[in-house]
Design a protein around this motif. Structure first.
Motif, PDB file in Angstrom:
ATOM      1  N   LYS A  42      -2.860  -0.011 -17.131  1.00  0.00           N
ATOM      2  CA  LYS A  42      -2.401   0.766 -15.981  1.00  0.00           C
ATOM      3  C   LYS A  42      -2.186  -0.129 -14.760  1.00  0.00           C
ATOM      4  O   LYS A  42      -1.229   0.059 -14.006  1.00  0.00           O
ATOM      5  N   VAL A  43      -3.064  -1.108 -14.580  1.00  0.00           N
ATOM      6  CA  VAL A  43      -2.906  -2.039 -13.452  1.00  0.00           C
ATOM      7  C   VAL A  43      -1.630  -2.849 -13.618  1.00  0.00           C
ATOM      8  O   VAL A  43      -0.849  -3.008 -12.674  1.00  0.00           O
ATOM      9  N   GLY A  44      -1.386  -3.356 -14.818  1.00  0.00           N
ATOM     10  CA  GLY A  44      -0.175  -4.128 -15.065  1.00  0.00           C
ATOM     11  C   GLY A  44       1.090  -3.315 -14.873  1.00  0.00           C
ATOM     12  O   GLY A  44       2.081  -3.795 -14.301  1.00  0.00           O
ATOM     13  N   LEU A  45       1.078  -2.073 -15.332  1.00  0.00           N
ATOM     14  CA  LEU A  45       2.240  -1.196 -15.174  1.00  0.00           C
ATOM     15  C   LEU A  45       2.459  -0.851 -13.708  1.00  0.00           C
ATOM     16  O   LEU A  45       3.598  -0.837 -13.218  1.00  0.00           O
ATOM     17  N   ALA A  46       1.363  -0.561 -12.986  1.00  0.00           N
ATOM     18  CA  ALA A  46       1.481  -0.236 -11.559  1.00  0.00           C
ATOM     19  C   ALA A  46       2.064  -1.421 -10.791  1.00  0.00           C
ATOM     20  O   ALA A  46       2.900  -1.253  -9.892  1.00  0.00           O
ATOM     21  N   ALA A  47       1.655  -2.645 -11.150  1.00  0.00           N
ATOM     22  CA  ALA A  47       2.177  -3.833 -10.479  1.00  0.00           C
ATOM     23  C   ALA A  47       3.677  -3.962 -10.695  1.00  0.00           C
ATOM     24  O   ALA A  47       4.442  -4.243  -9.754  1.00  0.00           O
ATOM     25  N   ALA A  48       4.132  -3.761 -11.930  1.00  0.00           N
ATOM     26  CA  ALA A  48       5.566  -3.873 -12.225  1.00  0.00           C
ATOM     27  C   ALA A  48       6.364  -2.800 -11.504  1.00  0.00           C
ATOM     28  O   ALA A  48       7.445  -3.066 -10.956  1.00  0.00           O
ATOM     29  N   LEU A  49       5.851  -1.576 -11.481  1.00  0.00           N
ATOM     30  CA  LEU A  49       6.556  -0.480 -10.815  1.00  0.00           C
ATOM     31  C   LEU A  49       6.550  -0.646  -9.298  1.00  0.00           C
ATOM     32  O   LEU A  49       7.521  -0.286  -8.625  1.00  0.00           O
ATOM     33  N   MET A  50       5.476  -1.215  -8.747  1.00  0.00           N
ATOM     34  CA  MET A  50       5.379  -1.430  -7.310  1.00  0.00           C
ATOM     35  C   MET A  50       6.500  -2.329  -6.799  1.00  0.00           C
ATOM     36  O   MET A  50       6.991  -2.172  -5.679  1.00  0.00           O
ATOM     37  N   VAL A  51       6.931  -3.262  -7.619  1.00  0.00           N
ATOM     38  CA  VAL A  51       7.973  -4.208  -7.226  1.00  0.00           C
ATOM     39  C   VAL A  51       9.307  -3.508  -6.970  1.00  0.00           C
ATOM     40  O   VAL A  51      10.126  -3.974  -6.172  1.00  0.00           O
TER      41      VAL A  51
ATOM     42  N   GLN B 247       0.825  -1.207   0.000  1.00  0.00           N
ATOM     43  CA  GLN B 247       0.000   0.000   0.000  1.00  0.00           C
ATOM     44  C   GLN B 247       0.859   1.258   0.000  1.00  0.00           C
ATOM     45  O   GLN B 247       0.531   2.250  -0.665  1.00  0.00           O
ATOM     46  N   ARG B 248       1.946   1.208   0.733  1.00  0.00           N
ATOM     47  CA  ARG B 248       2.849   2.368   0.775  1.00  0.00           C
ATOM     48  C   ARG B 248       3.464   2.620  -0.599  1.00  0.00           C
ATOM     49  O   ARG B 248       3.560   3.766  -1.056  1.00  0.00           O
ATOM     50  N   ARG B 249       3.860   1.558  -1.269  1.00  0.00           N
ATOM     51  CA  ARG B 249       4.472   1.711  -2.588  1.00  0.00           C
ATOM     52  C   ARG B 249       3.459   2.112  -3.653  1.00  0.00           C
ATOM     53  O   ARG B 249       3.801   2.800  -4.617  1.00  0.00           O
ATOM     54  N   LEU B 250       2.213   1.668  -3.491  1.00  0.00           N
ATOM     55  CA  LEU B 250       1.186   1.974  -4.485  1.00  0.00           C
ATOM     56  C   LEU B 250       0.695   3.413  -4.403  1.00  0.00           C
ATOM     57  O   LEU B 250       0.193   3.953  -5.392  1.00  0.00           O
ATOM     58  N   GLU B 251       0.833   4.032  -3.247  1.00  0.00           N
ATOM     59  CA  GLU B 251       0.266   5.364  -3.057  1.00  0.00           C
ATOM     60  C   GLU B 251       0.698   6.337  -4.146  1.00  0.00           C
ATOM     61  O   GLU B 251      -0.159   6.987  -4.782  1.00  0.00           O
ATOM     62  N   PRO B 252       2.003   6.506  -4.420  1.00  0.00           N
ATOM     63  CA  PRO B 252       2.372   7.452  -5.487  1.00  0.00           C
ATOM     64  C   PRO B 252       1.996   6.963  -6.884  1.00  0.00           C
ATOM     65  O   PRO B 252       1.852   7.780  -7.803  1.00  0.00           O
ATOM     66  N   LEU B 253       1.801   5.650  -7.050  1.00  0.00           N
ATOM     67  CA  LEU B 253       1.464   5.106  -8.365  1.00  0.00           C
ATOM     68  C   LEU B 253      -0.012   5.266  -8.695  1.00  0.00           C
ATOM     69  O   LEU B 253      -0.407   5.087  -9.850  1.00  0.00           O
ATOM     70  N   LYS B 254      -0.822   5.604  -7.719  1.00  0.00           N
ATOM     71  CA  LYS B 254      -2.253   5.797  -7.974  1.00  0.00           C
ATOM     72  C   LYS B 254      -2.499   6.955  -8.931  1.00  0.00           C
ATOM     73  O   LYS B 254      -3.574   7.054  -9.529  1.00  0.00           O
ATOM     74  N   ALA B 255      -1.500   7.809  -9.101  1.00  0.00           N
ATOM     75  CA  ALA B 255      -1.632   8.908 -10.055  1.00  0.00           C
ATOM     76  C   ALA B 255      -1.790   8.400 -11.483  1.00  0.00           C
ATOM     77  O   ALA B 255      -2.298   9.121 -12.355  1.00  0.00           O
ATOM     78  N   LEU B 256      -1.359   7.161 -11.752  1.00  0.00           N
ATOM     79  CA  LEU B 256      -1.542   6.586 -13.089  1.00  0.00           C
ATOM     80  C   LEU B 256      -3.013   6.415 -13.434  1.00  0.00           C
ATOM     81  O   LEU B 256      -3.394   6.438 -14.600  1.00  0.00           O
ATOM     82  N   PHE B 257      -3.838   6.213 -12.410  1.00  0.00           N
ATOM     83  CA  PHE B 257      -5.258   5.941 -12.628  1.00  0.00           C
ATOM     84  C   PHE B 257      -6.020   7.265 -12.654  1.00  0.00           C
ATOM     85  O   PHE B 257      -6.222   7.908 -11.633  1.00  0.00           O
ATOM     86  N   THR B 258      -6.449   7.662 -13.836  1.00  0.00           N
ATOM     87  CA  THR B 258      -7.141   8.940 -13.985  1.00  0.00           C
ATOM     88  C   THR B 258      -8.632   8.819 -13.693  1.00  0.00           C
ATOM     89  O   THR B 258      -9.364   9.802 -13.783  1.00  0.00           O
ATOM     90  N   GLU B 259      -9.085   7.627 -13.379  1.00  0.00           N
ATOM     91  CA  GLU B 259     -10.455   7.409 -12.920  1.00  0.00           C
ATOM     92  C   GLU B 259     -10.418   6.307 -11.871  1.00  0.00           C
ATOM     93  O   GLU B 259      -9.449   5.546 -11.797  1.00  0.00           O
ATOM     94  N   PRO B 260     -11.436   6.196 -11.011  1.00  0.00           N
ATOM     95  CA  PRO B 260     -11.396   5.192  -9.946  1.00  0.00           C
ATOM     96  C   PRO B 260     -11.328   3.774 -10.506  1.00  0.00           C
ATOM     97  O   PRO B 260     -12.160   3.378 -11.322  1.00  0.00           O
ATOM     98  N   ILE B 261     -10.319   3.049 -10.095  1.00  0.00           N
ATOM     99  CA  ILE B 261     -10.155   1.650 -10.493  1.00  0.00           C
ATOM    100  C   ILE B 261      -9.959   0.784  -9.252  1.00  0.00           C
ATOM    101  O   ILE B 261     -10.624  -0.242  -9.089  1.00  0.00           O
TER     102      ILE B 261
END
Length: 232
Positions: free
Chosen positions: A140-149, A109-123
């Protein structure tokens, strides 16, 4: 970080990739450019041991990918939506990827917080299955997952395609943050000349399965790249 040695892929008599040598050092951001059929995706899939090589070897951090699994925890990638488990929700998929890399839920959750900016609508938090999302939102979900790692090596295929302009810009920023903050090495392919010029430090141009140019981005502009591809 990456070394390709006499790497080749053949289908029958047809050679689709032939790369005598390519080396990418730790912390580099390298863009693969080329027209459709140039061999970019095939090269990435051989690097990730998703398809067998016909000749030569791909090496990540000293490990030949076809003979070892020691490189896998160091790498995160997103090539297409076949990576996704479409019977999961976006939140479930992100949690699945995080657990696969040994990342605890609170750290995810901590790592995802800044990546939520990728989602321009609620997902996130809606409970929608991935298969119900638009192509862009699935990506966007796939990219966020890779970046979260926060991998040592991030491999992306056409990451800017099918994204809205806002998300393209935010993805560019997220890649830069990963490089500067977490010392990621990045290899990405793209048809987007402007994003390649903005994100990458080095450009590798492929044509008919071969590397025809390998040059630092310094001194290269989008106009230079456009001139090259117009001349093909």
């Amino acid at each position: 970080m990456i070394e390709l040695r006499h790497l080749a892929k053949r289908y029958g008599q047809r050679v689709v990739v032939q790369v005598p040598h390519l080396a990418i050092t730790s912390g580099e951001v390298v863009g693969l450019l080329g027209n459709n059929g140039a061999g970019k995706t095939t090269l990435l899939r051989m690097l990730l041991d998703q398809i067998p090589v016909s000749e030569g070897e791909a090496v990540i951090d000293g490990h030949t990918v076809a003979r070892s699994s020691a490189w896998k925890p160091l790498v995160a990638s997103y090539l297409d939506d076949n990576y996704l488990l479409d019977y999961l929700t976006a939140d479930e998929y992100l949690q699945f990827v995080g657990h696969a890399y040994g990342i605890a839920d609170d750290e995810q959750q901590r790592r995802l917080e800044p990546l939520k900016a990728l989602f321009t609508e609620p997902i996130l938090g809606r409970g929608d299955y991935l298969r119900a999302l638009s192509m862009g939102n699935r990506k966007k979900v796939g990219l966020a997952a890779a970046l979260m790692v926060r991998p040592r090596l991030l491999v992306l295929d056409e990451p800017f395609a099918n994204l809205d302009p806002t998300s393209q810009l935010r993805l560019r920023d997220a890649i830069r943050t990963g490089v500067t903050t977490h010392n990621m090495t990045v290899l990405l392919s793209s048809h987007d000349l402007s994003h390649i010029a903005e994100v990458c430090q080095r450009i590798v141009i492929m044509d008919e399965g071969r590397i025809v140019h390998d040059t630092p981005i310094e001194g290269r502009t989008v106009a230079d790249l456009e001139a090259y591809f117009r001349a093909l």
